[in-house]
Design a protein around this motif. Structure first.
Motif, PDB file in Angstrom:
ATOM      1  N   ALA A 357      -8.362 -59.142  31.735  1.00  0.00           N
ATOM      2  CA  ALA A 357      -7.427 -57.585  31.180  1.00  0.00           C
ATOM      3  C   ALA A 357      -7.034 -57.032  31.422  1.00  0.00           C
ATOM      4  O   ALA A 357      -6.387 -56.232  31.795  1.00  0.00           O
ATOM      5  N   MET A 358      -7.587 -56.645  32.856  1.00  0.00           N
ATOM      6  CA  MET A 358      -7.206 -55.625  33.692  1.00  0.00           C
ATOM      7  C   MET A 358      -6.026 -56.467  34.817  1.00  0.00           C
ATOM      8  O   MET A 358      -4.905 -55.724  35.253  1.00  0.00           O
ATOM      9  N   GLU A 359      -5.775 -57.337  34.446  1.00  0.00           N
ATOM     10  CA  GLU A 359      -3.896 -58.012  35.281  1.00  0.00           C
ATOM     11  C   GLU A 359      -3.528 -57.825  34.299  1.00  0.00           C
ATOM     12  O   GLU A 359      -2.095 -57.512  34.367  1.00  0.00           O
ATOM     13  N   ARG A 363       0.299 -55.234  34.549  1.00  0.00           N
ATOM     14  CA  ARG A 363       1.768 -55.720  34.372  1.00  0.00           C
ATOM     15  C   ARG A 363       1.910 -54.680  33.424  1.00  0.00           C
ATOM     16  O   ARG A 363       4.113 -54.131  33.459  1.00  0.00           O
ATOM     17  N   LEU A 364       1.380 -54.564  32.061  1.00  0.00           N
ATOM     18  CA  LEU A 364       1.653 -53.603  31.368  1.00  0.00           C
ATOM     19  C   LEU A 364       2.059 -52.241  32.100  1.00  0.00           C
ATOM     20  O   LEU A 364       3.120 -51.391  31.502  1.00  0.00           O
ATOM     21  N   ASN A 365       1.474 -51.351  32.106  1.00  0.00           N
ATOM     22  CA  ASN A 365       1.395 -50.425  33.350  1.00  0.00           C
ATOM     23  C   ASN A 365       3.215 -49.779  34.890  1.00  0.00           C
ATOM     24  O   ASN A 365       3.695 -49.321  34.382  1.00  0.00           O
ATOM     25  N   ARG A 366       3.320 -51.879  34.939  1.00  0.00           N
ATOM     26  CA  ARG A 366       4.446 -52.228  35.680  1.00  0.00           C
ATOM     27  C   ARG A 366       6.148 -51.865  34.776  1.00  0.00           C
ATOM     28  O   ARG A 366       6.722 -51.217  35.006  1.00  0.00           O
ATOM     29  N   GLU A 367       5.351 -52.197  33.657  1.00  0.00           N
ATOM     30  CA  GLU A 367       6.513 -52.189  32.826  1.00  0.00           C
ATOM     31  C   GLU A 367       6.185 -51.049  32.064  1.00  0.00           C
ATOM     32  O   GLU A 367       7.509 -50.497  31.628  1.00  0.00           O
ATOM     33  N   LEU A 368       5.891 -49.932  32.325  1.00  0.00           N
ATOM     34  CA  LEU A 368       6.043 -48.747  31.643  1.00  0.00           C
ATOM     35  C   LEU A 368       6.840 -48.086  32.632  1.00  0.00           C
ATOM     36  O   LEU A 368       7.702 -46.912  32.158  1.00  0.00           O
ATOM     37  N   GLY A 369       7.147 -48.453  33.938  1.00  0.00           N
ATOM     38  CA  GLY A 369       7.260 -47.308  34.759  1.00  0.00           C
ATOM     39  C   GLY A 369       9.148 -48.213  35.169  1.00  0.00           C
ATOM     40  O   GLY A 369       9.324 -47.256  35.790  1.00  0.00           O
ATOM     41  N   ARG A 386      -6.679 -54.704  22.504  1.00  0.00           N
ATOM     42  CA  ARG A 386      -6.049 -56.426  22.251  1.00  0.00           C
ATOM     43  C   ARG A 386      -6.585 -56.506  23.769  1.00  0.00           C
ATOM     44  O   ARG A 386      -7.133 -58.179  23.243  1.00  0.00           O
ATOM     45  N   TYR A 387      -5.896 -56.393  24.693  1.00  0.00           N
ATOM     46  CA  TYR A 387      -6.558 -56.920  26.124  1.00  0.00           C
ATOM     47  C   TYR A 387      -8.250 -56.934  26.404  1.00  0.00           C
ATOM     48  O   TYR A 387      -8.935 -57.353  27.011  1.00  0.00           O
ATOM     49  N   LEU A 388      -8.812 -55.580  25.710  1.00  0.00           N
ATOM     50  CA  LEU A 388     -10.598 -55.614  25.864  1.00  0.00           C
ATOM     51  C   LEU A 388     -11.029 -55.823  24.874  1.00  0.00           C
ATOM     52  O   LEU A 388     -12.259 -55.772  24.306  1.00  0.00           O
ATOM     53  N   GLN A 389     -10.527 -57.080  23.513  1.00  0.00           N
ATOM     54  CA  GLN A 389     -11.353 -57.257  22.622  1.00  0.00           C
ATOM     55  C   GLN A 389     -11.981 -57.640  22.697  1.00  0.00           C
ATOM     56  O   GLN A 389     -13.226 -58.257  21.755  1.00  0.00           O
ATOM     57  N   ALA A 390     -12.571 -58.802  23.264  1.00  0.00           N
ATOM     58  CA  ALA A 390     -12.976 -60.396  23.940  1.00  0.00           C
ATOM     59  C   ALA A 390     -14.774 -58.698  24.129  1.00  0.00           C
ATOM     60  O   ALA A 390     -14.847 -57.982  24.768  1.00  0.00           O
ATOM     61  N   GLN A 391     -15.904 -59.907  24.287  1.00  0.00           N
ATOM     62  CA  GLN A 391     -17.278 -59.152  23.812  1.00  0.00           C
ATOM     63  C   GLN A 391     -17.590 -58.564  25.172  1.00  0.00           C
ATOM     64  O   GLN A 391     -16.850 -59.091  26.111  1.00  0.00           O
TER      65      GLN A 391
END
Length: 566
Positions: A357-359, A363-369, A386-391
Motif C-alpha cells: 500500500a505504501m509503495e 508512486r501516486l505522490n510522484r504522479e501528483l508532483g 483502495r490501497y488500504l482496503q486489506a484488513q
C-alpha cells in the motif's frame, strides 16, 4: 502328450499344437494352441522368438481403481443403485454419476473427454461397458432422466440413502457437522433466462463481472463425508440460506432416527445471525459459530495471553479462555481462542499488505508532483482507500492530503503503536459462541476445527487441487444441481479414501496421496493378430513401483479391481 495337427478350412490348412489324454478311458484333446497357416509357422521359426509388439498403451490404474473400490466399500455404489437400478447389460444413472465424480478427480474436463479417459483407465476393463456408452450425449441423456420434481426429487433421495449407508457402516463421527457457503462463477450469458441459480453477486473469486451460483454445504467435521448440500441463487447472502438447508438436514436426521440433540452444527460468522441461532435452538440442534469481533464482550477480547489456558499436545501453540455471557438475546458459552501460528500469519500478511500500500502511495505522490497532473481531491482519496482496503492496513497506516501552491501532496507513515496494539490484543484471536454450555473451551475449539476442513474443500474445488468444480458447461438449473451432486459425491469418496490411507501412513497429505496413486500405472502391449482376421493379441505389463506405491497398492487392495465384478 503334445502333437501338431492340422484342420482344413476351405482350400487352406491351419495348424494347432494339441495335448491329449484319456478321459473316461478314451483319448481326448484337452488343450489346443493355434499356430496359424504353414506360412505363419515358418515366419515364427524364422523370427526365432516372440512376435514384435506393434504398440503400447498406458492404462491409468492406481487412482481410478482406488476411488472406485472406495466407493464400493463405503456403500456409495450400493446406495446410488438403490435409487437408480442398473438395466440389463447397460450402465445405470449411478454409473454416470460415479464416473463423472471420479473423472473430476483424475482428469477434470468436459464430458466430451470422459469417453477417452474411460478407455485409458482400468475402469473400462472392470466395468466392461463399451466406451461409446459414455459420450457427452450419453451423459446428457442420463442426467435428463433424473427426477427433480417437488415431492419426488431423486437427488435428495440419494443424499438420504448415502447418509443411511454411512451410518450403517459406522463411518460417521460424533455428529459434529461443519457448515459453510461459497459461490462459483459461471460463463453463462447475461441474456440466458433458463437458469434461476446463475445471478450476479459478490463473488469470492473476485469475478464480479460474471454470473455465479451459490452452494451451501454440510459435511461430517471429522470424517469429511458430504451429508447435505444445496444450490441456491448467487445473489443471496450467506445468512439467508441456512434455514432452508437446516430443514432438509433435520428431515434426513429424523428419517434415520438420529437424535437432533446429538448433532452440533459448526458455522462461520457470516451465517451466525440472531435469527439463525434462534432457528437452530427451535430445531433442537447444537451449534458453534465464530462471533464477529465487535459483538464479543470487551473484557473477553482484551484478555491477556497470560490469562489464557494452554490446550493439550493436540493443539500446540493454542490457548483459550471462556465465560458465560448474554449474546443474541440469550446466555451462551463464549470462548476466546488464541493461536500463535495464526498470529504470526496475520502479522506477516498485514505487514506485506501495508508495504504494498505504501509503495503505491509513494508512486501516486510522484504522479501528483508532475507538471500538468490533473487529480481531484475525491479521486485521490478514493485511490488511497483502495490501497488500504486489506484488513487492518488502514489501522496501521496514517496519511493526510494537503494542497500547496496548487499541487497536491500525500504524506503517510506507519503507526507503530497501533501495530503493537494489534499484535498484543487482536492478532491470532477468534471468539467462538455456542449453546453447548456444558462443553469445555477445548471441546468447542476441537469441534470448530472442522470448519477448516470445509474451507479446504472449497479451495480444492476452486483451484482444482483435489476435485475441480470447473469447467461447468451447464446452463439449466437441473443440470447445475446434478453437477453439484457429483462434485460433492467426489469429495466424499476422496475424503474417505484419504481417511483410510491415513491409518497406515502418518503425516499424509491429500496432495501426496493423489500424486502417488496417479503414478501407479499399467502398460498394455499390443501384438500382431494371429491370421488376417484374428483378434489382436495383448499383454499387460506392470511397471516397477516405488516402495510407497507398493504399500498403497497392498493396503488399499487395489488388485481386487482385477477380479471383482461391476
Amino acid at each position: 502328450m503334445a502333437s501338431i495337427i492340422h484342420k482344413k478350412k476351405g482350400d487352406r490348412r491351419y495348424y494347432y499344437v494339441v495335448h491329449s489324454s484319456r478321459v473316461n478311458g478314451k483319448p481326448r484333446i484337452t488343450k489346443q494352441t493355434y499356430l496359424g497357416t504353414a506360412e505363419a509357422v515358418e515366419s515364427m521359426i524364422l523370427e526365432k522368438g516372440a512376435p514384435l509388439p506393434q504398440q503400447a498403451r498406458t492404462i491409468e490404474f492406481g487412482l481410478p481403481a482406488a476411488l472406485w473400490l472406495c466407493a464400493q466399500r463405503c456403500g456409495i455404489v450400493e446406495a446410488l443403485q438403490s435409487i437408480w437400478p442398473q438395466p440389463r447389460s447397460a450402465p445405470s444413472i449411478a454409473h454416470y454419476l460415479l464416473l463423472a465424480a471420479i473423472h473430476r478427480i483424475c482428469d477434470p474436463g468436459p464430458k466430451t473427454q470422459v469417453e477417452q479417459w474411460y478407455t485409458d483407465s482400468i475402469l473400462s476393463r472392470h466395468l466392461g461397458f463399451d466406451s461409446k456408452r459414455f459420450t457427452s450425449q450419453a451423459f446428457w441423456d442420463a442426467f435428463d432422466r433424473i427426477e427433480q420434481q417437488e415431492g419426488n426429487d431423486e437427488l435428495e433421495h440419494a443424499q438420504a440413502a448415502l447418509l443411511g449407508a454411512w451410518r450403517e457402516r459406522n463411518l460417521l463421527s460424533r455428529y459434529v457437522l461443519a457448515y459453510d457457503t461459497s459461490n462459483f462463477h459461471t460463463w453463462m450469458s447475461t441474456f440466458n433466462e433458463r437458469s434461476e441459480f446463475a445471478k450476479r453477486g459478490r463473488n469470492k473469486q473476485k469475478r464480479h463481472d460474471l454470473r455465479q451460483v451459490g452452494l451451501s454445504y454440510v459435511m461430517d467435521g471429522e470424517a469429511g463425508l458430504s451429508l447435505c448440500h444445496k444450490v441456491y441463487p448467487g445473489n443471496l447472502n450467506d445468512s439467508s440460506v441456512l434455514p432452508g438447508l437446516v430443514d432438509r438436514l433435520v428431515g434426513m436426521l429424523d428419517s434415520h432416527s438420529i437424535e437432533r440433540e446429538s448433532v452440533t452444527l459448526v458455522m462461520d460468522k457470516g451465517s451466525a445471525s440472531t435469527v439463525n441461532t434462534s432457528m437452530l435452538e427451535e430445531r433442537g440442534l447444537g451449534w458453534i459459530s465464530a462471533l464477529p469481533w465487535k459483538q464479543a464482550p470487551k473484557e473477553l477480547r482484551e484478555m491477556s495471553i497470560e490469562e489464557l489456558e494452554p490446550l493439550g499436545f493436540a493443539h500446540p501453540g493454542v490457548s483459550a479462555g471462556s465465560c458465560m455471557e448474554l449474546c443474541h438475546g440469550r446466555e451462551y458459552l463464549l470462548v476466546l481462542k488464541y493461536s500463535s501460528c495464526f498470529a504470526a500469519e496475520q502479522m506477516q500478511s498485514v505487514v506485506n499488505s501495508a508495504t504494498k500500500a505504501m509503495e503505491s502511495m509513494r508512486r501516486l505522490n510522484r504522479e501528483l508532483g508532475r507538471p500538468g497532473a490533473r487529480y481531484t481531491e475525491e479521486g485521490i482519496r478514493n485511490r488511497v482507500s483502495r490501497y488500504l482496503q486489506a484488513q487492518f492496513v488502514s489501522d496501521i497506516v496514517n496519511w493526510e492530503l494537503e494542497r500547496s501552491n496548487g499541487v497536491w501532496r500525500l504524506n503517510f507513515s506507519m503507526d507503530c503503536e497501533q501495530l503493537s496494539e494489534l499484535m498484543g490484543k487482536r492478532f491470532g484471536r477468534t471468539v467462538l459462541m455456542s449453546n453447548r454450555v456444558g462443553w469445555s473451551g477445548e471441546q468447542v475449539i476441537e469441534a470448530y476445527d472442522g470448519q477448516q476442513k470445509i474451507e479446504r474443500v472449497f479451495r480444492g474445488l476452486k483451484n482444482g487441487q483435489w476435485i475441480s468444480w470447473n469447467p461447468m458447461y451447464h446452463w439449466t438449473d437441473s443440470k447445475i444441481r446434478v453437477h453439484a451432486f457429483y462434485c460433492m459425491l467426489g469429495v466424499s469418496i476422496l475424503q474417505h479414501l484419504y481417511a483410510e490411507s491415513a491409518k497406515f501412513w502418518k503425516d499424509l497429505t491429500m496432495e501426496k496421496l493423489l500424486e502417488e496413486l496417479s503414478g501407479i500405472m499399467q502398460f498394455e502391449i499390443l501384438y500382431p493378430s494371429q491370421g488376417a482376421s484374428g483378434p489382436q493379441r495383448t499383454a499387460v505389463v506392470i511397471p516397477k513401483r516405488t516402495k510407497t506405491q507398493e504399500v498403497l497398492a497392498e493396503k488399499l487392495r487395489l488388485d481386487e479391481i482385477l477380479t471383482s465384478g461391476r
